[in-house]
Design a protein around this motif. Structure first.
Motif, PDB file in Angstrom:
ATOM      1  N   CYS A 132      -2.299  -1.951   5.635  1.00 36.91           N
ATOM      2  CA  CYS A 132      -2.070  -1.343   6.949  1.00 36.91           C
ATOM      3  C   CYS A 132      -0.588  -1.076   7.197  1.00 36.91           C
ATOM      4  O   CYS A 132      -0.157  -0.931   8.334  1.00 36.91           O
ATOM      5  CB  CYS A 132      -2.644  -2.216   8.052  1.00 36.91           C
ATOM      6  SG  CYS A 132      -2.091  -3.935   8.006  1.00 36.91           S
ATOM      7  N   LEU A 133       0.206  -1.030   6.119  1.00 37.17           N
ATOM      8  CA  LEU A 133       1.615  -0.692   6.213  1.00 37.17           C
ATOM      9  C   LEU A 133       1.821   0.701   5.614  1.00 37.17           C
ATOM     10  O   LEU A 133       1.121   1.097   4.691  1.00 37.17           O
ATOM     11  CB  LEU A 133       2.465  -1.713   5.444  1.00 37.17           C
ATOM     12  CG  LEU A 133       2.388  -3.160   5.926  1.00 37.17           C
ATOM     13  CD1 LEU A 133       3.143  -4.077   4.965  1.00 37.17           C
ATOM     14  CD2 LEU A 133       2.964  -3.292   7.333  1.00 37.17           C
ATOM     15  N   PRO A 134       2.787   1.468   6.129  1.00 37.26           N
ATOM     16  CA  PRO A 134       2.984   2.828   5.605  1.00 37.26           C
ATOM     17  C   PRO A 134       3.430   2.815   4.143  1.00 37.26           C
ATOM     18  O   PRO A 134       4.292   2.025   3.752  1.00 37.26           O
ATOM     19  CB  PRO A 134       4.076   3.401   6.520  1.00 37.26           C
ATOM     20  CG  PRO A 134       4.771   2.214   7.100  1.00 37.26           C
ATOM     21  CD  PRO A 134       3.735   1.135   7.217  1.00 37.26           C
ATOM     22  N   LEU A 135       2.852   3.700   3.352  1.00 41.51           N
ATOM     23  CA  LEU A 135       3.210   3.774   1.937  1.00 41.51           C
ATOM     24  C   LEU A 135       4.453   4.634   1.706  1.00 41.51           C
ATOM     25  O   LEU A 135       4.766   4.969   0.574  1.00 41.51           O
ATOM     26  CB  LEU A 135       2.040   4.289   1.094  1.00 41.51           C
ATOM     27  CG  LEU A 135       1.165   3.150   0.543  1.00 41.51           C
ATOM     28  CD1 LEU A 135       0.250   2.617   1.619  1.00 41.51           C
ATOM     29  CD2 LEU A 135       0.369   3.587  -0.674  1.00 41.51           C
ATOM     30  N   SER A 136       5.148   4.956   2.768  1.00 50.56           N
ATOM     31  CA  SER A 136       6.431   5.641   2.618  1.00 50.56           C
ATOM     32  C   SER A 136       7.544   4.648   2.303  1.00 50.56           C
ATOM     33  O   SER A 136       8.655   5.062   1.938  1.00 50.56           O
ATOM     34  CB  SER A 136       6.769   6.425   3.894  1.00 50.56           C
ATOM     35  OG  SER A 136       6.657   5.598   5.040  1.00 50.56           O
ATOM     36  N   TYR A 137       7.261   3.348   2.450  1.00 49.51           N
ATOM     37  CA  TYR A 137       8.258   2.316   2.168  1.00 49.51           C
ATOM     38  C   TYR A 137       7.677   1.236   1.272  1.00 49.51           C
ATOM     39  O   TYR A 137       6.466   1.140   1.086  1.00 49.51           O
ATOM     40  CB  TYR A 137       8.805   1.718   3.477  1.00 49.51           C
ATOM     41  CG  TYR A 137       9.640   2.723   4.236  1.00 49.51           C
ATOM     42  CD1 TYR A 137      10.975   2.934   3.921  1.00 49.51           C
ATOM     43  CD2 TYR A 137       9.058   3.518   5.212  1.00 49.51           C
ATOM     44  CE1 TYR A 137      11.721   3.885   4.577  1.00 49.51           C
ATOM     45  CE2 TYR A 137       9.796   4.475   5.874  1.00 49.51           C
ATOM     46  CZ  TYR A 137      11.139   4.657   5.553  1.00 49.51           C
ATOM     47  OH  TYR A 137      11.870   5.613   6.200  1.00 49.51           O
ATOM     48  N   VAL A 138       8.559   0.403   0.729  1.00 47.79           N
ATOM     49  CA  VAL A 138       8.196  -0.442  -0.402  1.00 47.79           C
ATOM     50  C   VAL A 138       7.127  -1.479  -0.076  1.00 47.79           C
ATOM     51  O   VAL A 138       6.289  -1.787  -0.922  1.00 47.79           O
ATOM     52  CB  VAL A 138       9.465  -1.120  -0.984  1.00 47.79           C
ATOM     53  CG1 VAL A 138      10.009  -2.178  -0.046  1.00 47.79           C
ATOM     54  CG2 VAL A 138       9.188  -1.699  -2.370  1.00 47.79           C
ATOM     55  N   ALA A 139       7.096  -2.016   1.135  1.00 45.52           N
ATOM     56  CA  ALA A 139       6.104  -3.048   1.447  1.00 45.52           C
ATOM     57  C   ALA A 139       4.687  -2.494   1.348  1.00 45.52           C
ATOM     58  O   ALA A 139       3.789  -3.147   0.804  1.00 45.52           O
ATOM     59  CB  ALA A 139       6.355  -3.610   2.849  1.00 45.52           C
ATOM     60  N   GLY A 140       4.474  -1.295   1.873  1.00 48.51           N
ATOM     61  CA  GLY A 140       3.162  -0.672   1.765  1.00 48.51           C
ATOM     62  C   GLY A 140       2.825  -0.284   0.343  1.00 48.51           C
ATOM     63  O   GLY A 140       1.685  -0.429  -0.105  1.00 48.51           O
ATOM     64  N   LYS A 141       3.820   0.215  -0.386  1.00 50.60           N
ATOM     65  CA  LYS A 141       3.607   0.595  -1.785  1.00 50.60           C
ATOM     66  C   LYS A 141       3.162  -0.610  -2.608  1.00 50.60           C
ATOM     67  O   LYS A 141       2.263  -0.514  -3.447  1.00 50.60           O
ATOM     68  CB  LYS A 141       4.895   1.176  -2.367  1.00 50.60           C
ATOM     69  CG  LYS A 141       5.374   2.486  -1.750  1.00 50.60           C
ATOM     70  CD  LYS A 141       6.735   2.881  -2.333  1.00 50.60           C
ATOM     71  CE  LYS A 141       7.383   4.037  -1.597  1.00 50.60           C
ATOM     72  NZ  LYS A 141       6.760   5.327  -1.884  1.00 50.60           N
ATOM     73  N   LEU A 142       3.804  -1.765  -2.372  1.00 46.74           N
ATOM     74  CA  LEU A 142       3.493  -2.940  -3.187  1.00 46.74           C
ATOM     75  C   LEU A 142       2.092  -3.471  -2.917  1.00 46.74           C
ATOM     76  O   LEU A 142       1.463  -4.043  -3.817  1.00 46.74           O
ATOM     77  CB  LEU A 142       4.540  -4.030  -2.956  1.00 46.74           C
ATOM     78  CG  LEU A 142       5.579  -4.167  -4.073  1.00 46.74           C
ATOM     79  CD1 LEU A 142       4.951  -4.672  -5.373  1.00 46.74           C
ATOM     80  CD2 LEU A 142       6.266  -2.834  -4.339  1.00 46.74           C
ATOM     81  N   MET A 143       1.570  -3.291  -1.707  1.00 47.61           N
ATOM     82  CA  MET A 143       0.184  -3.698  -1.477  1.00 47.61           C
ATOM     83  C   MET A 143      -0.749  -2.906  -2.378  1.00 47.61           C
ATOM     84  O   MET A 143      -1.705  -3.451  -2.950  1.00 47.61           O
ATOM     85  CB  MET A 143      -0.187  -3.503  -0.005  1.00 47.61           C
ATOM     86  CG  MET A 143       0.253  -4.643   0.898  1.00 47.61           C
ATOM     87  SD  MET A 143      -0.505  -6.246   0.496  1.00 47.61           S
ATOM     88  CE  MET A 143      -2.190  -5.976   1.042  1.00 47.61           C
ATOM     89  N   MET A 144      -0.466  -1.614  -2.510  1.00 48.22           N
ATOM     90  CA  MET A 144      -1.303  -0.780  -3.377  1.00 48.22           C
ATOM     91  C   MET A 144      -1.102  -1.146  -4.847  1.00 48.22           C
ATOM     92  O   MET A 144      -2.070  -1.219  -5.621  1.00 48.22           O
ATOM     93  CB  MET A 144      -0.984   0.690  -3.144  1.00 48.22           C
ATOM     94  CG  MET A 144      -1.844   1.653  -3.957  1.00 48.22           C
ATOM     95  SD  MET A 144      -3.606   1.505  -3.588  1.00 48.22           S
ATOM     96  CE  MET A 144      -3.669   2.378  -2.025  1.00 48.22           C
ATOM     97  N   VAL A 145       0.147  -1.396  -5.255  1.00 50.83           N
ATOM     98  CA  VAL A 145       0.413  -1.790  -6.641  1.00 50.83           C
ATOM     99  C   VAL A 145      -0.325  -3.084  -6.979  1.00 50.83           C
ATOM    100  O   VAL A 145      -0.934  -3.210  -8.046  1.00 50.83           O
ATOM    101  CB  VAL A 145       1.930  -1.949  -6.877  1.00 50.83           C
ATOM    102  CG1 VAL A 145       2.202  -2.558  -8.258  1.00 50.83           C
ATOM    103  CG2 VAL A 145       2.642  -0.608  -6.743  1.00 50.83           C
ATOM    104  N   ARG A 146      -0.290  -4.052  -6.069  1.00 53.07           N
ATOM    105  CA  ARG A 146      -0.989  -5.323  -6.303  1.00 53.07           C
ATOM    106  C   ARG A 146      -2.484  -5.085  -6.500  1.00 53.07           C
ATOM    107  O   ARG A 146      -3.105  -5.675  -7.394  1.00 53.07           O
ATOM    108  CB  ARG A 146      -0.757  -6.267  -5.122  1.00 53.07           C
ATOM    109  CG  ARG A 146       0.674  -6.730  -4.946  1.00 53.07           C
ATOM    110  CD  ARG A 146       0.870  -7.395  -3.588  1.00 53.07           C
ATOM    111  NE  ARG A 146       2.292  -7.570  -3.285  1.00 53.07           N
ATOM    112  CZ  ARG A 146       2.822  -7.441  -2.072  1.00 53.07           C
ATOM    113  NH1 ARG A 146       2.051  -7.149  -1.030  1.00 53.07           N
ATOM    114  NH2 ARG A 146       4.120  -7.605  -1.884  1.00 53.07           N
ATOM    115  N   ALA A 147      -3.038  -4.234  -5.647  1.00 58.52           N
ATOM    116  CA  ALA A 147      -4.470  -3.977  -5.737  1.00 58.52           C
ATOM    117  C   ALA A 147      -4.840  -3.319  -7.067  1.00 58.52           C
ATOM    118  O   ALA A 147      -5.809  -3.715  -7.728  1.00 58.52           O
ATOM    119  CB  ALA A 147      -4.912  -3.098  -4.568  1.00 58.52           C
ATOM    120  N   ILE A 148      -4.056  -2.310  -7.461  1.00 54.51           N
ATOM    121  CA  ILE A 148      -4.328  -1.593  -8.712  1.00 54.51           C
ATOM    122  C   ILE A 148      -4.148  -2.512  -9.915  1.00 54.51           C
ATOM    123  O   ILE A 148      -4.953  -2.523 -10.845  1.00 54.51           O
ATOM    124  CB  ILE A 148      -3.409  -0.363  -8.829  1.00 54.51           C
ATOM    125  CG1 ILE A 148      -3.750   0.663  -7.740  1.00 54.51           C
ATOM    126  CG2 ILE A 148      -3.527   0.277 -10.213  1.00 54.51           C
ATOM    127  CD1 ILE A 148      -2.757   1.805  -7.650  1.00 54.51           C
TER     128      ILE A 148
END
Length: 351
Positions: free
Chosen positions: A96-112
């Motif tokens: 639920c964090l924007p993927l325009s910045y690193v915190a949101g990106k890392l949630m997706m990276v962790r999931a993948i």
């Protein structure tokens, strides 16, 4: 390098391999809302064959900076988080964090990378309000937590990042059915490098993640040695106290210290003392003063109210007490919903 997709990875309830993820990404970019387009653009960049990914800092502590993060470092960070919080393949997480910045990106990276089942919702101040299931893991900002207290039970483990956490927020966690943690990190290290539990157990000091060590330089600023996340030690602007090479506490940023009458004041300390007695959003800053050099100023969001009782209840020291109060109808915010102090101060300094 082209990152692999864990065989158990799911996005919004759908199992996806590399090809499926790319198809979803193209769809988001072409037809999605702004936040979905950001998801799609990140996925397309993440799944390409470049060895690095370009990110920008939030801009909350200055002009946003561009960083090239090695994808392998980001994957290492994801693995560290999974190890620390024991979130393994097949577990449900909320993004639920924007993927325009690193915190949101890392949630997706962790999931993948780790095979999580991630559901994405539009970033908002209260992202848990409308979700119907209980998640194993969620990352929120302190601002989101304040607006989601009655729904925190929907996250078994909640990490709170993006800045300091004050006493009022810690107290508000009491009785909420979640295990809450405060994280410390920065863009250069692909988000957090240290964690402290806030509830149900309270820890004053952060503990560095596995294979990370900390120390102080001559100016008492924290240095982070994280060879799995950065090629060189990172010298921060954060003044710290360390117990040993793993445990540390942050006092505040060295560039925020206010020197008033020869006394050094940490804005974060003053904010923490006042947090339980001021309901509105506020922050502590300074401005020039001919006799003291600098004076403490408080910016408060909303209509004017009398703050004398709040100052008295907080038991502020003589030089900690704001000598000037500035009310702002509505705070300007960065793209990550943090208070944009630079803009606010520029618009109101000297008034």
């Amino acid at each position: 390098m082209t990152p692999e997709v864990h065989p158990e990875f799911q996005l919004n309830g759908v199992s996806l391999d590399h090809k499926g993820l790319m198809t979803v990404a193209y769809s988001y970019v072409k037809e999605g809302e702004l936040w979905e387009r950001q998801v799609g653009e990140f996925l397309l960049n993440w799944m390409d064959d470049f060895s690095y990914h370009t990110v920008f800092s939030s801009g909350s502590t200055g002009t946003p900076k561009e960083y090239r993060l090695e994808k392998q470092h980001m994957i290492n960070s994801a693995r560290m988080t999974g190890e620390r919080f024991r979130i393994s393949a097949g577990m449900d997480v909320l993004g639920c964090l924007p993927l325009s910045y690193v915190a949101g990106k890392l949630m997706m990276v962790r999931a993948i990378e780790l095979g999580w089942h991630i559901d994405l919702v539009a970033p908002s101040k209260n992202p848990l309000d409308k979700v119907a299931k209980r998640y194993d893991f969620t990352a929120l900002t302190a601002y989101q937590v304040k607006h989601s207290l009655n729904h925190l039970y929907k996250s078994r483990k909640t990490i709170i990042g993006g800045g300091p956490v004050d006493e009022a927020l810690v107290e508000s966690l009491n009785g909420r059915h979640t295990r809450a943690y405060h994280t410390y990190g920065m863009t250069e290290t692909s988000t957090h490098v240290g964690v402290r539990e806030l509830y149900p157990n309270y820890e004053e000091f952060f503990t560095a993640l596995p294979r990370i060590k900390v120390r102080l330089n001559g100016a008492d600023c924290l240095i982070v040695d994280a060879p799995d996340l950065a090629d060189e030690p990172i010298v921060t602007n954060d003044l710290g106290i360390i117990k040993d090479e793993k445990m540390f506490k942050i006092l505040g940023r060295t560039d925020n210290v206010i020197n008033t009458g020869g006394i050094k004041i940490h804005p974060e300390t003053v904010h923490n003392k006042l947090s339980k007695f001021i309901d509105s959003r506020f922050f502590i800053a300074s401005e020039s003063e001919p006799h003291l050099g600098q004076q403490v100023v408080i910016y408060v969001e909303g209509d004017e109210v009398d703050l004398d009782s709040a100052f008295a209840k907080a038991k502020l020291d003589r030089f900690e007490k704001p000598r000037k109060v500035i009310f702002v109808k509505q705070f300007a915010e960065t793209h990550t919903a943090k208070i944009d102090k630079k803009v606010i101060i520029a618009n109101h300094q000297g008034k």
